[in-house]
Design a protein around this motif. Structure first.
Motif, PDB file in Angstrom:
ATOM      1  N   SER A 172     182.921 -42.341 -44.171  1.00 46.26           N
ATOM      2  CA  SER A 172     183.447 -41.953 -43.162  1.00 46.26           C
ATOM      3  C   SER A 172     184.412 -41.706 -41.686  1.00 46.26           C
ATOM      4  N   PRO A 173     184.204 -40.350 -41.895  1.00 50.54           N
ATOM      5  CA  PRO A 173     182.585 -39.223 -41.379  1.00 50.54           C
ATOM      6  C   PRO A 173     182.431 -38.695 -43.085  1.00 50.54           C
ATOM      7  N   PRO A 174     181.359 -38.225 -42.994  1.00 50.81           N
ATOM      8  CA  PRO A 174     180.837 -37.501 -44.691  1.00 50.81           C
ATOM      9  C   PRO A 174     181.784 -36.809 -44.873  1.00 50.81           C
ATOM     10  N   SER A 175     181.893 -36.188 -46.381  1.00 50.31           N
ATOM     11  CA  SER A 175     182.544 -35.229 -46.745  1.00 50.31           C
ATOM     12  C   SER A 175     182.210 -34.477 -46.939  1.00 50.31           C
ATOM     13  N   ARG A 176     183.138 -33.066 -46.594  1.00 49.52           N
ATOM     14  CA  ARG A 176     182.858 -32.295 -46.791  1.00 49.52           C
ATOM     15  C   ARG A 176     181.336 -31.406 -48.056  1.00 49.52           C
ATOM     16  N   ARG A 177     181.186 -32.091 -49.098  1.00 47.92           N
ATOM     17  CA  ARG A 177     180.677 -31.821 -50.038  1.00 47.92           C
ATOM     18  C   ARG A 177     179.176 -32.312 -49.617  1.00 47.92           C
ATOM     19  N   GLU A 178     179.075 -33.896 -49.114  1.00 51.06           N
ATOM     20  CA  GLU A 178     178.367 -34.386 -48.933  1.00 51.06           C
ATOM     21  C   GLU A 178     177.341 -33.912 -48.399  1.00 51.06           C
ATOM     22  N   LEU A 179     177.713 -33.441 -46.881  1.00 51.55           N
ATOM     23  CA  LEU A 179     177.422 -31.924 -45.502  1.00 51.55           C
ATOM     24  C   LEU A 179     177.007 -30.952 -46.476  1.00 51.55           C
ATOM     25  N   MET A 180     177.419 -30.542 -46.924  1.00 55.20           N
ATOM     26  CA  MET A 180     176.785 -29.123 -48.030  1.00 55.20           C
ATOM     27  C   MET A 180     175.058 -29.255 -48.016  1.00 55.20           C
ATOM     28  N   GLY A 181     175.547 -30.954 -49.150  1.00 52.41           N
ATOM     29  CA  GLY A 181     174.083 -31.417 -50.122  1.00 52.41           C
ATOM     30  C   GLY A 181     172.887 -31.457 -49.293  1.00 52.41           C
ATOM     31  N   LEU A 182     173.216 -32.172 -47.745  1.00 55.06           N
ATOM     32  CA  LEU A 182     172.802 -32.886 -46.369  1.00 55.06           C
ATOM     33  C   LEU A 182     171.693 -31.103 -46.411  1.00 55.06           C
ATOM     34  N   ARG A 183     172.715 -30.552 -45.623  1.00 57.85           N
ATOM     35  CA  ARG A 183     172.406 -29.402 -44.663  1.00 57.85           C
ATOM     36  C   ARG A 183     171.570 -28.012 -45.998  1.00 57.85           C
ATOM     37  N   LEU A 184     171.796 -28.560 -47.141  1.00 63.56           N
ATOM     38  CA  LEU A 184     171.112 -27.871 -48.038  1.00 63.56           C
ATOM     39  C   LEU A 184     169.287 -28.092 -48.152  1.00 63.56           C
ATOM     40  N   ARG A 185     169.460 -29.282 -47.794  1.00 66.69           N
ATOM     41  CA  ARG A 185     167.780 -29.412 -48.028  1.00 66.69           C
ATOM     42  C   ARG A 185     167.191 -29.843 -46.335  1.00 66.69           C
ATOM     43  N   GLU A 186     168.361 -29.629 -45.423  1.00 69.87           N
ATOM     44  CA  GLU A 186     167.521 -29.413 -44.173  1.00 69.87           C
ATOM     45  C   GLU A 186     166.591 -28.050 -43.923  1.00 69.87           C
ATOM     46  N   ILE A 187     167.752 -26.728 -44.426  1.00 67.73           N
ATOM     47  CA  ILE A 187     167.374 -25.466 -44.626  1.00 67.73           C
ATOM     48  C   ILE A 187     166.107 -25.358 -45.478  1.00 67.73           C
ATOM     49  N   ASN A 188     165.861 -26.108 -46.029  1.00 68.06           N
ATOM     50  CA  ASN A 188     165.122 -25.506 -47.319  1.00 68.06           C
ATOM     51  C   ASN A 188     163.665 -24.848 -46.721  1.00 68.06           C
ATOM     52  N   SER A 189     163.083 -25.802 -45.086  1.00 68.49           N
ATOM     53  CA  SER A 189     162.229 -25.317 -44.210  1.00 68.49           C
ATOM     54  C   SER A 189     161.920 -23.944 -44.132  1.00 68.49           C
ATOM     55  N   ARG A 190     163.120 -23.673 -43.492  1.00 64.10           N
ATOM     56  CA  ARG A 190     163.588 -22.194 -43.139  1.00 64.10           C
ATOM     57  C   ARG A 190     163.284 -20.529 -43.634  1.00 64.10           C
ATOM     58  N   LEU A 191     163.046 -21.092 -45.196  1.00 59.73           N
ATOM     59  CA  LEU A 191     163.303 -20.233 -45.689  1.00 59.73           C
ATOM     60  C   LEU A 191     162.402 -19.523 -46.389  1.00 59.73           C
ATOM     61  N   PRO A 192     162.486 -17.956 -47.047  1.00 66.18           N
ATOM     62  CA  PRO A 192     161.153 -17.603 -46.704  1.00 66.18           C
ATOM     63  C   PRO A 192     159.979 -18.492 -47.525  1.00 66.18           C
ATOM     64  N   GLU A 193     159.025 -18.463 -47.729  1.00 65.41           N
ATOM     65  CA  GLU A 193     157.407 -18.526 -48.319  1.00 65.41           C
ATOM     66  C   GLU A 193     158.283 -19.161 -50.227  1.00 65.41           C
ATOM     67  N   ASN A 194     158.051 -17.899 -50.522  1.00 66.56           N
ATOM     68  CA  ASN A 194     158.779 -17.545 -52.062  1.00 66.56           C
ATOM     69  C   ASN A 194     159.503 -17.736 -52.617  1.00 66.56           C
ATOM     70  N   LEU A 195     160.507 -18.434 -51.593  1.00 64.08           N
ATOM     71  CA  LEU A 195     161.859 -18.878 -51.637  1.00 64.08           C
ATOM     72  C   LEU A 195     162.124 -20.431 -51.786  1.00 64.08           C
ATOM     73  N   ARG A 196     161.421 -21.412 -51.099  1.00 61.59           N
ATOM     74  CA  ARG A 196     161.275 -22.742 -50.706  1.00 61.59           C
ATOM     75  C   ARG A 196     161.181 -23.668 -51.526  1.00 61.59           C
ATOM     76  N   SER A 197     159.875 -23.150 -52.550  1.00 63.92           N
ATOM     77  CA  SER A 197     159.843 -24.062 -53.293  1.00 63.92           C
ATOM     78  C   SER A 197     161.146 -24.408 -54.823  1.00 63.92           C
ATOM     79  N   LEU A 198     162.104 -23.386 -54.559  1.00 64.14           N
ATOM     80  CA  LEU A 198     162.894 -22.888 -55.479  1.00 64.14           C
ATOM     81  C   LEU A 198     164.313 -23.788 -54.979  1.00 64.14           C
ATOM     82  N   PHE A 199     164.459 -24.429 -54.143  1.00 61.57           N
ATOM     83  CA  PHE A 199     165.685 -25.409 -53.650  1.00 61.57           C
ATOM     84  C   PHE A 199     165.362 -26.396 -53.463  1.00 61.57           C
ATOM     85  N   PRO A 200     165.745 -27.082 -53.515  1.00 65.06           N
ATOM     86  CA  PRO A 200     165.945 -28.468 -53.728  1.00 65.06           C
ATOM     87  C   PRO A 200     165.360 -28.583 -51.992  1.00 65.06           C
ATOM     88  N   SER A 201     164.598 -29.953 -51.591  1.00 67.02           N
ATOM     89  CA  SER A 201     163.629 -29.975 -49.994  1.00 67.02           C
ATOM     90  C   SER A 201     164.363 -31.886 -49.879  1.00 67.02           C
TER      91      SER A 201
END
Length: 365
Positions: free
Chosen positions: A336-365
């Motif tokens: 607290s506050p979260p580390s940069r790496r923790e936030l990167m993991g969190l944001r990567l999964r939040e962004i998944n739904s915005r990815l092109p459909e053909n790439l969405r399944s490749l990234f963690p959700s």
């Protein structure tokens, strides 16, 4: 050395002597003692051709830099700062992704001057480079890149001298390994590794591109891709984790991609996509970090993912996405506050739904 300097008298300060004076306090005492005893001597000679080499003599070793090497490195780094105009220091990781072909043209122009050396040498006796206006911060970046690049070359040559003094196997590979240790101990300030690593890797590409335009370098270096990979592996001895090294490489990879474009311009061919899987992974890592730092939007990250996916195809993108997800896993926030790496993991999964459909399944959700 004295004989060379009499033959090619230097006008002005001995740049390599200045760099050594700054670096010496971080070098091993065994090495600096040899320099103090003149068993290793360093000096700059006034020759236009870019070169740096070590001569082993009965009484010790002489490390020779040409003024042309210093001039050329500054000309290249000064032109590269076109990537930084109007942007902050950390922005370089992302700038290549949005297209800066004109910078590649500027840098290529510096190299191709050597194809017509006689034409400009008799006129100015110095390499010419673009003198566009830079912000104070960009000017500082240019100087830092140049100083670090020169320091790495010097440390590499000092390693040759030390290897010879100890009677070891004085190969280019061994000089790189030992020179890397010398350089990183001197160049890393406040645990900031990215610019030193970028400068070191840039040297490798500068030397390779110089040879492509017909400049003879006295040393017989490894091929640039192999040399870069061995230096990257050498960073593990800092010590550093694999992810630490990946994050150190962000600026270096951006500059490597620029130099790929430069080589295409020099060769007169259409600029191609030369990225390997590691470069693509670092490109996404850089973009994700920029999202977390608030320097680019999630939409820009998504566009970058889509561009890379179209360039390399689904199969390769799957490997890249998997590595990124593994590097920045989803886990309960422990700080607290979260580390940069923790936030990167969190944001990567939040962004998944915005990815092109053909790439969405490749990234963690």
């Amino acid at each position: 050395m004295e004989r060379l300097q009499r033959k090619y008298p230097l006008v002005g300060d001995d740049r390599i002597g200045q760099i050594y004076a700054i670096t010496a306090k971080s070098l091993p005492a065994e090495l600096t003692r040899l320099v103090d005893q003149h068993a290793i001597v360093l000096g700059t000679i006034s020759k236009t051709r870019p070169d740096a080499y070590t001569v082993h003599l009965r009484e010790g070793s002489a490390i020779v830099f040409t003024t042309g090497m210093m001039d050329f490195i500054y000309a290249v780094t000064r032109s590269i700062t076109g990537m930084f105009v109007g942007h902050g220091n950390a922005g370089i990781e992302y700038q290549k992704a949005i297209g800066l072909g004109d910078v590649a043209d500027l840098v290529a122009g510096i190299f191709t001057q050597w194809m017509n050396q006689r034409r400009w040498y008799h006129r100015s006796k110095q390499i010419n480079y673009p003198r566009f206006r830079l912000s104070e911060e960009a000017q500082q970046i240019a100087e830092t890149l140049a100083k670090n690049a020169e320091a790495f070359i010097m440390c590499h040559e000092l390693a040759h001298a030390m290897n010879a003094h100890k009677g070891g196997d004085d190969t280019e590979e061994n000089a790189d390994a030992l020179g890397l240790k010398y350089f990183m101990s001197a160049a890393v300030i406040n645990n900031q590794h990215r610019m030193p690593v970028a400068s070191m890797m840039l040297v490798v590409r500068i030397f390779a591109s110089l040879e492509r335009v017909g400049v003879h370098i006295s040393s017989d270096y490894l091929q640039s891709a192999e040399r870069t990979e061995k230096l990257r592996r050498g960073l593990r001895e800092l010590p550093a984790s694999e992810l630490d090294i990946d994050e150190m490489m962000t600026i270096a990879v951006s500059l490597q991609e620029l130099m790929d474009d430069v080589d295409d311009v020099i060769a007169g061919v259409a600029r191609g996509n030369h990225q390997d899987d590691y470069q693509c992974y670092i490109g996404l890592l850089s973009r994700l970090e920029e999202v977390v730092r608030g320097r680019i939007t999630e939409e820009e990250f998504v566009r970058g993912v889509d561009e890379i996916g179209r360039n390399i195809g689904i199969a390769r993108m799957s490997k890249v996405a998997n590595r990124l997800g593994t590097s920045y896993p989803s886990c309960p926030l422990t700080e607290s506050p979260p580390s940069r790496r923790e936030l990167m993991g969190l944001r990567l999964r939040e962004i998944n739904s915005r990815l092109p459909e053909n790439l969405r399944s490749l990234f963690p959700s």
